[in-house]
Design a protein around this motif. Structure first.
Motif, PDB file in Angstrom:
ATOM      1  N   ASP A 120       0.850  -1.189   0.000  1.00  0.00           N
ATOM      2  CA  ASP A 120       0.000   0.000   0.000  1.00  0.00           C
ATOM      3  C   ASP A 120       0.890   1.245   0.000  1.00  0.00           C
ATOM      4  N   VAL A 121       0.910   1.968  -1.124  1.00  0.00           N
ATOM      5  CA  VAL A 121       1.823   3.106  -1.265  1.00  0.00           C
ATOM      6  C   VAL A 121       1.443   4.278  -0.369  1.00  0.00           C
ATOM      7  N   SER A 122       0.224   4.309   0.132  1.00  0.00           N
ATOM      8  CA  SER A 122      -0.190   5.435   0.972  1.00  0.00           C
ATOM      9  C   SER A 122       0.565   5.463   2.301  1.00  0.00           C
ATOM     10  N   ARG A 123       1.239   4.380   2.629  1.00  0.00           N
ATOM     11  CA  ARG A 123       1.984   4.315   3.893  1.00  0.00           C
ATOM     12  C   ARG A 123       3.341   5.001   3.798  1.00  0.00           C
ATOM     13  N   TYR A 124       3.762   5.382   2.572  1.00  0.00           N
ATOM     14  CA  TYR A 124       5.129   5.861   2.393  1.00  0.00           C
ATOM     15  C   TYR A 124       5.163   7.162   1.600  1.00  0.00           C
ATOM     16  N   LYS A 184      17.768  18.201   8.027  1.00  0.00           N
ATOM     17  CA  LYS A 184      17.118  19.506   8.085  1.00  0.00           C
ATOM     18  C   LYS A 184      15.742  19.424   7.433  1.00  0.00           C
ATOM     19  N   PRO A 185      14.711  19.136   8.214  1.00  0.00           N
ATOM     20  CA  PRO A 185      13.373  18.884   7.652  1.00  0.00           C
ATOM     21  C   PRO A 185      12.792  20.060   6.875  1.00  0.00           C
ATOM     22  N   LYS A 186      13.168  21.287   7.201  1.00  0.00           N
ATOM     23  CA  LYS A 186      12.601  22.436   6.500  1.00  0.00           C
ATOM     24  C   LYS A 186      13.116  22.562   5.072  1.00  0.00           C
ATOM     25  N   LEU A 187      14.226  21.856   4.760  1.00  0.00           N
ATOM     26  CA  LEU A 187      14.821  21.960   3.429  1.00  0.00           C
ATOM     27  C   LEU A 187      14.575  20.720   2.577  1.00  0.00           C
ATOM     28  N   LEU A 188      13.664  19.855   3.013  1.00  0.00           N
ATOM     29  CA  LEU A 188      13.430  18.607   2.295  1.00  0.00           C
ATOM     30  C   LEU A 188      12.361  18.769   1.219  1.00  0.00           C
ATOM     31  N   LEU A 189      12.498  17.993   0.157  1.00  0.00           N
ATOM     32  CA  LEU A 189      11.487  17.879  -0.894  1.00  0.00           C
ATOM     33  C   LEU A 189      10.780  16.543  -0.723  1.00  0.00           C
ATOM     34  N   ARG A 190       9.474  16.562  -0.775  1.00  0.00           N
ATOM     35  CA  ARG A 190       8.697  15.337  -0.587  1.00  0.00           C
ATOM     36  C   ARG A 190       7.980  14.999  -1.883  1.00  0.00           C
ATOM     37  N   SER A 191       7.870  13.696  -2.158  1.00  0.00           N
ATOM     38  CA  SER A 191       7.210  13.297  -3.403  1.00  0.00           C
ATOM     39  C   SER A 191       6.400  12.029  -3.196  1.00  0.00           C
ATOM     40  N   GLN A 192       5.542  11.781  -4.138  1.00  0.00           N
ATOM     41  CA  GLN A 192       4.598  10.663  -4.085  1.00  0.00           C
ATOM     42  C   GLN A 192       5.305   9.351  -4.406  1.00  0.00           C
ATOM     43  N   VAL A 193       4.917   8.290  -3.690  1.00  0.00           N
ATOM     44  CA  VAL A 193       5.379   6.939  -4.001  1.00  0.00           C
ATOM     45  C   VAL A 193       4.431   6.332  -5.030  1.00  0.00           C
ATOM     46  N   ILE A 194       4.981   5.879  -6.147  1.00  0.00           N
ATOM     47  CA  ILE A 194       4.173   5.305  -7.229  1.00  0.00           C
ATOM     48  C   ILE A 194       3.933   3.822  -6.999  1.00  0.00           C
ATOM     49  N   SER A 195       4.959   3.108  -6.543  1.00  0.00           N
ATOM     50  CA  SER A 195       4.814   1.678  -6.241  1.00  0.00           C
ATOM     51  C   SER A 195       5.828   1.293  -5.179  1.00  0.00           C
ATOM     52  N   ALA A 196       5.486   0.255  -4.422  1.00  0.00           N
ATOM     53  CA  ALA A 196       6.390  -0.270  -3.393  1.00  0.00           C
ATOM     54  C   ALA A 196       6.202  -1.780  -3.339  1.00  0.00           C
ATOM     55  N   ALA A 197       7.294  -2.510  -3.556  1.00  0.00           N
ATOM     56  CA  ALA A 197       7.226  -3.970  -3.533  1.00  0.00           C
ATOM     57  C   ALA A 197       8.607  -4.519  -3.191  1.00  0.00           C
ATOM     58  N   VAL A 225      13.196   7.245   2.226  1.00  0.00           N
ATOM     59  CA  VAL A 225      11.789   6.857   2.281  1.00  0.00           C
ATOM     60  C   VAL A 225      11.299   7.060   3.703  1.00  0.00           C
ATOM     61  N   ARG A 226      10.181   7.754   3.823  1.00  0.00           N
ATOM     62  CA  ARG A 226       9.580   7.959   5.147  1.00  0.00           C
ATOM     63  C   ARG A 226       8.394   7.023   5.306  1.00  0.00           C
ATOM     64  N   ILE A 227       8.429   6.272   6.385  1.00  0.00           N
ATOM     65  CA  ILE A 227       7.291   5.420   6.731  1.00  0.00           C
ATOM     66  C   ILE A 227       6.367   6.261   7.598  1.00  0.00           C
ATOM     67  N   LYS A 228       5.200   6.553   7.098  1.00  0.00           N
ATOM     68  CA  LYS A 228       4.293   7.446   7.812  1.00  0.00           C
ATOM     69  C   LYS A 228       3.940   6.865   9.181  1.00  0.00           C
ATOM     70  N   GLY A 229       4.176   7.668  10.185  1.00  0.00           N
ATOM     71  CA  GLY A 229       3.934   7.224  11.547  1.00  0.00           C
ATOM     72  C   GLY A 229       5.139   6.609  12.216  1.00  0.00           C
ATOM     73  N   SER A 230       6.206   6.334  11.440  1.00  0.00           N
ATOM     74  CA  SER A 230       7.400   5.699  12.014  1.00  0.00           C
ATOM     75  C   SER A 230       8.679   6.484  11.784  1.00  0.00           C
ATOM     76  N   GLY A 231       8.674   7.408  10.846  1.00  0.00           N
ATOM     77  CA  GLY A 231       9.871   8.205  10.608  1.00  0.00           C
ATOM     78  C   GLY A 231      10.597   7.826   9.337  1.00  0.00           C
ATOM     79  N   MET A 232      11.686   8.537   9.101  1.00  0.00           N
ATOM     80  CA  MET A 232      12.443   8.390   7.860  1.00  0.00           C
ATOM     81  C   MET A 232      13.611   7.426   8.058  1.00  0.00           C
ATOM     82  N   LEU A 233      13.848   6.602   7.041  1.00  0.00           N
ATOM     83  CA  LEU A 233      14.955   5.661   7.079  1.00  0.00           C
ATOM     84  C   LEU A 233      16.277   6.382   6.786  1.00  0.00           C
ATOM     85  N   PRO A 234      17.367   5.946   7.398  1.00  0.00           N
ATOM     86  CA  PRO A 234      18.683   6.494   7.020  1.00  0.00           C
ATOM     87  C   PRO A 234      18.948   6.210   5.542  1.00  0.00           C
ATOM     88  N   SER A 235      19.821   6.998   4.942  1.00  0.00           N
ATOM     89  CA  SER A 235      20.078   6.831   3.514  1.00  0.00           C
ATOM     90  C   SER A 235      21.520   7.157   3.167  1.00  0.00           C
TER      91      SER A 235
END
Length: 731
Positions: free
Chosen positions: A385-389, A399-412, A440-450
Motif C-alpha cells: 500500500d503506497v499510501s503508507r510511504y 534539516k526537515p525544513k529543506l526537504l522535498l517530498r514526493s509521491q510513491v508510485i509503487s512499493a514492492a 523513504v519515510r514510513i508514515k507514523g514511524s519516521g524516515m529511514l537512514p540513507s
C-alpha cells in the motif's frame, strides 16, 4: 604395526603434515627431509616452474631430485594467493613461508609503493593459508626481517586482518637447518643470498573479541623474526589482550594519525563501508595505498589500532567507498591518510546498520526514482500500500525544513518507485557538494537512514518502445562474490577487478558495478535491468555456476530470434523467454576440478529444476518484482518456454564439498533463509537431505547423480581446447 620414531628439527617433526610455499632452491625443505630421514610428510612448492628452478638455482635440480627420492611431494606453479583452491594441495597442520618477497623493488624496499606490494603478497598468503589448516592446532609460520624498512610491512596487522593472533616468539637460527641457503629469487642475482643475521619466531592465533569473522575455529600464526626489540614489545602488547595501536615507533617518536573526512559509514557483519568526501584540492582519487582504517574505543580514544583497507571502490556516481574490517563493538571508525595533508575540520559522520537503510537509487528512463531499501519488511512478490510511504529528497536529510517530498508510485519487496521532483531532475549531473540524497519515510514511524544519491543516473531514453533496436542484442547480468576465479570460464587472481579488466583486454564487453549490499539479489537484478534498458534488446539473469547449452550449435541470439520473431499477433508481445535448468551434482569428484565445471561435472538429476529468464527490460512491470530470477511483465506482454532439446541451462549447483559449503555463510536472496537458520528446513530452497550445519555427508560426492550428461563437456572440449597445450583457454 611398527610405530614411527618421532624425529624433530627445531619446531618441526616428522609427525606433522607440513606445507612449504615460496621455496627457492628447495634447500630448506631438503634440510627437514634429511633430518627426518624421510620427506613423506612434506609437501613443498614454488611459484617457479621446474624448468625455471633448474635454470635459476645452481643446486635447484639436485635438491628437488633428492627430496623426491626421500618421498617428498614437490609442486611447481603454486600461487600463495590462490593455493587454497589448488587441487594439487590438501590440508596441513604446519604451513611455512620463509622470507616472502614480491620480487619487486630490490634495493628500494623503503619506498611505500614496494612496501604495499609486499603487504599484498603476505595478506593473500594469510587468507589462503588459514583455509588450509587441518585442525585447530594448525600453525602458519612466516619468516621475516624486522629491521627497517621490513618492519614497516606490519606483519602483525596483516595477520590480524585475517583473524590470526600471536601465540609465541622464537629465534630463527639459520645454522639449525643444515644446508639451508636463502635466495633472492628474482632478478639477475636470483641465486644470491641476502643477510638475515639473528631471527625470532612470533606465534599467533585468533584474538578473543578482537576480529569479527564468519568461522569459529582457532587458527594459529607463527612468524619468524630477525631482531628482538619489536618482538618483545609485541609480546607485551598481546599478553595484555587488547588490540594495540599499530603505530610504527622509530627513534622514539610516534607519527600523528591524520583523519580523513569520513562522510558516513555502514556496518555489515563482515566489513565496514566508509563513504568519503572527495578532496576538492586533489588531482586524483584516493587509492588503498593512501589509507589506513583507524578504529578507536568510544570511551578511550587513546586506544586505537589501524589496518589497511580491503579495497577502495568508486561508485557509478563518483563517490569513493573504502572497505574496512568489521567494526568492533564500542568502537568508532575513521581513516588515516598516509601521505596527504588533511583538513581536520571534517568530522566522522553517522554510522548506519546495513539492514535498515536506503542503500541505492537510480533515476529510470521515465524520470521516476527507483530507491532500493532495507527495513520496510514487505512480503515477497506482493505490491504494498503506497499510501503508507513517501519519498524524501534533500541535500541534508537532517534539516526537515529543506526537504522535498514526493509521491510513491509503487512499493514492492525492497524497491520503491517515486515521482522525482523537477528540482532534482534539473540538477547538473556533475559532482556536487553535497549531492542530493533520497530516502523513504514510513508514515507514523519516521524516515529511514540513507546513503543513496540518485543524481548521476543512466542516460534517459526518450520514447522507448517495444522492439526498438539497441547497441547490443543480448546481455547477461549476474551477481558475484569472491568468484573471480570462475568468471573467465563463465564469460567465454581472486581479484574481480583484475578479472574484468583481463576479459576486456581479450575483447569481451564486461562491465562491473560495485554492489556491496548483502541479501539483495532481487534488488540487484532490478538495478541491472534498469541500467540495461538503454543498451540491451534482451537481458539474461543467471548465476556464475549456470551455463546455456544449445545442442544445435546456434548462438544465444539466434535462439532468441527463433522464439520471438513475429508469426502471429501474440508473438509480437513476448517479453520473457524461459529456459529450464538441469542441476548437476559432484559427479564423483572430491576436489575442485582444475579444468572448470563444464568439463568436469557430468552427472545430474533427471528432471529439470525451475527455469531462468531472458527478458526485454522495457516490458517489465513498474514494480520490478522478481523472484528467483523471474520478473513480472507489464500488462499485454507474455512469455514463451524454450524446448529442452533447443536450449537448456546446466546449473552446476551441487559441486564438490569445499565449494558447496561456502553457501552456508550466507544466501544472496532477500527472502531465502540462510543455510544455518533453522527456518523452512524442508523447503525447495534447501538441499535435499542436508541440515543446517556445514557437515559433509559421507556420500556427498555420489549424490544428485541420476543421469550421465556429457553434452556440454564434449562441446567445450571441441571448441575451447588449445591444440598446442591441450589446455582449456580459461585454465
Amino acid at each position: 604395526m611398527e610405530v614411527q620414531e618421532t624425529k624433530t628439527l627445531k619446531q618441526y617433526s616428522n609427525k606433522q603434515k607440513i606445507l612449504l610455499v615460496g621455496e627457492g632452491d628447495f634447500s630448506f625443505s631438503l634440510s627437514l627431509g634429511r633430518a627426518f630421514g624421510s620427506a613423506s610428510n612434506i609437501t613443498t612448492s614454488s611459484l617457479d616452474s621446474r624448468v625455471d628452478v633448474n635454470r635459476k638455482y645452481t643446486y635447484g635440480k639436485q635438491n628437488v631430485e633428492e627430496l623426491e627420492r626421500l618421498g617428498g611431494t614437490v609442486i611447481h606453479g603454486v600461487n600463495v594467493h590462490s593455493m587454497s583452491s589448488d587441487n594439487r594441495l590438501a590440508r596441513y597442520n604446519r604451513i611455512v613461508f620463509n622470507f616472502p618477497h614480491s620480487g619487486l623493488g630490490f634495493g628500494s624496499e623503503h619506498e611505500s609503493f614496494y612496501i604495499m606490494q609486499h603487504q599484498a603478497l603476505v595478506r593473500g598468503f594469510f587468507e589462503s593459508a588459514r583455509k588450509m589448516l587441518e585442525d585447530e592446532d594448525g600453525e602458519i609460520h612466516l619468516t621475516h626481517k624486522t629491521t627497517r624498512p621490513f618492519s614497516e610491512w606490519e606483519i602483525e596487522t596483516l595477520a590480524q586482518e585475517k583473524g590470526l593472533r600471536l601465540i609465541g616468539l622464537m629465534v630463527f637460527d639459520q645454522l639449525a637447518f643444515p644446508g639451508y641457503s636463502n635466495k633472492k629469487g628474482s632478478g639477475s642475482n636470483c641465486d644470491s643470498n641476502f643477510p638475515i643475521r639473528s631471527a625470532m619466531k612470533n606465534r599467533r592465533k585468533r584474538g578473543v573479541g578482537d576480529v569479527v569473522v564468519s568461522w569459529r575455529r582457532f587458527f594459529r600464526f607463527v612468524a619468524l623474526f630477525v631482531s628482538s626489540f619489536l618482538v618483545f614489545s609485541a609480546l607485551f602488547i598481546f599478553l595484555e589482550k587488547f588490540r594495540p595501536s599499530i603505530k610504527a615507533v622509530h627513534g622514539g617518536s610516534v607519527p600523528a594519525v591524520m583523519v580523513a573526512p569520513v562522510h558516513e559509514a555502514v556496518k555489515f557483519p563482515d566489513q565496514t563501508l566508509i563513504f568519503i568526501k572527495y578532496y576538492q584540492s586533489s588531482s586524483r582519487l584516493l587509492t588503498k595505498d593512501d589509507l589506513f582504517c583507524v578504529f578507536a574505543r568510544t570511551n578511550d580514544s587513546s586506544k586505537v589500532y589501524k589496518e589497511l583497507p580491503f579495497a577502495v571502490e568508486t561508485s557509478y556516481s563518483g563517490r569513493q567507498i573504502v572497505r574496512c574490517s568489521a567494526l568492533p563493538r564500542h568502537h568508532t571508525v575513521s581513516l588515516a591518510v598516509t601521505r596527504w595533508t588533511v583538513d581536520n575540520r571534517f568530522l566522522v559522520g553517522a554510522t548506519y546498520q546495513w539492514d535498515r537503510l536506503v542503500y541505492d537509487a537510480v533515476i529510470d528512463h521515465d524520470n521516476t526514482t527507483v530507491a532500493f531499501v532495507k527495513g520496510l519488511n514487505l512480503r515477497p512478490g506482493k505490491v504494498a500500500d503506497v499510501s503508507r510511504y513517501e519519498c524524501v529528497y534533500g541535500w541534508d536529510l537532517a534539516k526537515p525544513k529543506l526537504l522535498l517530498r514526493s509521491q510513491v508510485i509503487s512499493a514492492a519487496q525492497e524497491i520503491v518507485r517515486c515521482k522525482t521532483p523537477l528540482t532534482v531532475l534539473k540538477a547538473p549531473r556533475v559532482a556536487q557538494s553535497p549531492a542530493v540524497k533520497v530516502s523513504v519515510r514510513i508514515k507514523g514511524s519516521g524516515m529511514l537512514p540513507s546513503v543513496a544519491h540518485p543524481i548521476n543516473h543512466p542516460v534517459r531514453v526518450k520514447d522507448l518502445t517495444y522492439g526498438e533496436r539497441k547497441q547490443f542484442e543480448t546481455c547477461v547480468c549476474t551477481m558475484t562474490r569472491n568468484a573471480a576465479n570462475v568468471l573467465r570460464e563463465w564469460v567465454i587472481d581472486d581479484d574481480i577487478v583484475s578479472a574484468v579488466k583481463n576479459l576486456k583486454n581479450c575483447g569481451y564487453n564486461v562491465s562491473r558495478h560495485f554492489w556491496p549490499w548483502i541479501k539483495t539479489q532481487e534488488a540487484g537484478f532490478a538495478n541491472c535491468a534498469i541500467r540495461a534498458k538503454r543498451d540491451c534488446d534482451w537481458v539474461a539473469f543467471i548465476d556464475v555456476d549456470e551455463f546455456f547449452y544449445i545442442p544445435s550449435g546456434q548462438t544465444l541470439t539466434q535462439v532468441i530470434k527463433k522464439y520471438t520473431t513475429p508469426s502471429s499477433s501474440s508473438s509480437s508481445k513476448i517479453g520473457e523467454i524461459r529456459t529450464s535448468c538441469h542441476s548437476f551434482g559432484p559427479s564423483g569428484l572430491k576436489d575442485p576440478p582444475r579444468r572448470g565445471v563444464m568439463a568436469s561435472y557430468t552427472c545430474r538429476m533427471s528432471q529439470p529444476e525451475r527455469h531462468k529468464s531472458i527478458v526485454r527490460p522495457e516490458t517489465l512491470n513498474a514494480t520490478l518484482i522478481n523472484v528467483v530470477h523471474h520478473f513480472q511483465l507489464k500488462e499485454g506482454f507474455t512469455f514463451v518456454d524454450v524446448e529442452k532439446d533447443a536450449m537448456i541451462i546446466n546449473h552446476y549447483k551441487y559441486q564438490v564439498w569445499d565449494i558447496f559449503k561456502e553457501k552456508f555463510k550466507r544466501r544472496v536472496a532477500t527472502y531465502v533463509a540462510d543455510w544455518q537458520d533453522k527456518e523452512t528446513v524442508g523447503s525447495k530452497d534447501r538441499t535435499p537431505g542436508l541440515g543446517t550445519r556445514p557437515v559433509e555427508p559421507s556420500d556427498w560426492a555420489e549424490r544428485f547423480c541420476e543421469v550421465r550428461d556429457n553434452g556440454l563437456k564434449d562441446w567445450v572440449l571441441e571448441n575451447f581446447v588449445d591444440r598446442k597445450t591441450q589446455r582449456l583457454v580459461w585454465e
